[in-house]
Write an enzyme that holds these catalytic residues in place. Structure first.
Site, PDB file in Angstrom:
ATOM      1  N   LYS A  59       0.873  -1.178   0.000  1.00 58.95           N
ATOM      2  CA  LYS A  59       0.000   0.000   0.000  1.00 58.95           C
ATOM      3  C   LYS A  59       0.910   1.228   0.000  1.00 58.95           C
ATOM      4  CE  LYS A  59      -3.169   2.470   2.967  1.00 58.95           C
ATOM      5  NZ  LYS A  59      -3.716   2.536   4.309  1.00 58.95           N
ATOM      6  N   HIS A 129      -5.983  -6.396  10.590  1.00 59.85           N
ATOM      7  CA  HIS A 129      -5.238  -5.143  10.411  1.00 59.85           C
ATOM      8  C   HIS A 129      -4.891  -4.493  11.755  1.00 59.85           C
ATOM      9  CE1 HIS A 129      -3.623  -1.919   7.955  1.00 59.85           C
ATOM     10  NE2 HIS A 129      -4.146  -1.073   8.823  1.00 59.85           N
ATOM     11  N   HIS A 155       5.567   2.274   6.555  1.00 56.45           N
ATOM     12  CA  HIS A 155       4.928   3.574   6.431  1.00 56.45           C
ATOM     13  C   HIS A 155       5.898   4.525   5.740  1.00 56.45           C
ATOM     14  CE1 HIS A 155       1.993   2.835   9.997  1.00 56.45           C
ATOM     15  NE2 HIS A 155       1.586   2.265   8.874  1.00 56.45           N
ATOM     16  N   TYR A 165      15.971  12.948   1.725  1.00 57.59           N
ATOM     17  CA  TYR A 165      17.362  12.885   2.160  1.00 57.59           C
ATOM     18  C   TYR A 165      17.717  11.641   2.964  1.00 57.59           C
ATOM     19  CZ  TYR A 165      18.316  17.562   0.486  1.00 57.59           C
ATOM     20  OH  TYR A 165      18.512  18.645  -0.319  1.00 57.59           O
TER      21      TYR A 165
END
Length: 190
Positions: A59, A129, A155, A165
């Site tokens: 995802k 989940h 994530h 960076y």
């Protein structure tokens, strides 16, 4: 405090052993349910103790999938390696870790784990989940760095400058985190 009872309910679940193993692996790896259900043996390296979830099953925004992203690396604890070795002979040569009961060419249904949780009486307390939030909460409470947890949850960094960076994968920290999580789950068994 509910984890020991949940893990005991998984062990006592009267359904297929592969379904029980899927629930255990989901709890140990805290990946997204679809990433686990559609996992293939070719993504698993026993030698490196690593599972690489390909970007097309993750995802994330399309631009991230095509941009320097080779998939999500999931370090495998000793306990997960043992579960995978238990699972392998049950797959009847399928490419999938969790083949469908009707065809070795398809994966287990996406609803299987939801149905399992419901039948165990956990539908209102924990979803597949929701394991991700449970793991994140406990690992944060145990003092693991948020960056490490967020990377392990796959994530994406919301700060675009930091994302541009910082390319560290913090793999040694993530290996430590995943082994500590698996060790913690062992202490939760009743």
């Amino acid at each position: 405090k509910e984890i020991p009872a949940f893990l005991a309910a998984v062990d006592a679940y009267p359904g297929y052993l592969t379904t029980r193993l899927a629930a255990k692996l989901l709890f140990h790896t805290f990946v997204r349910k679809g990433e686990l259900i559609e996992a293939k043996w070719g993504e698993i390296s026993f030698e490196r103790a690593m599972w690489v979830v390909p970007p097309e099953r993750m995802k994330m925004p399309t631009e991230e999938k095509g941009n320097r992203h080779n998939g999500h690396e999931v370090p495998l604890s000793r306990q997960v390696i043992a579960l995978l070795k238990e699972l392998k002979p049950l797959c009847s040569g399928s490419d999938f870790l969790f083949p469908s009961n009707s065809s070795l060419e398809k994966s287990m249904s996406r609803s299987t784990l939801n149905v399992m949780f419901e039948r165990m009486g956990y539908a209102d307390l924990l979803t597949p989940h929701g394991i991700r939030a449970t793991a994140s909460t406990i690992l944060n409470e145990k003092g693991f760095r948020g960056d490490v947890i967020e990377l392990q949850l796959a994530h994406i960094e919301r700060n675009s400058v930091r994302r541009a960076y910082n390319h560290s994968d913090l793999m040694s920290d993530r290996r430590e985190l995943m082994q500590a999580w698996a060790d913690y789950l062992e202490t939760c068994k009743t």
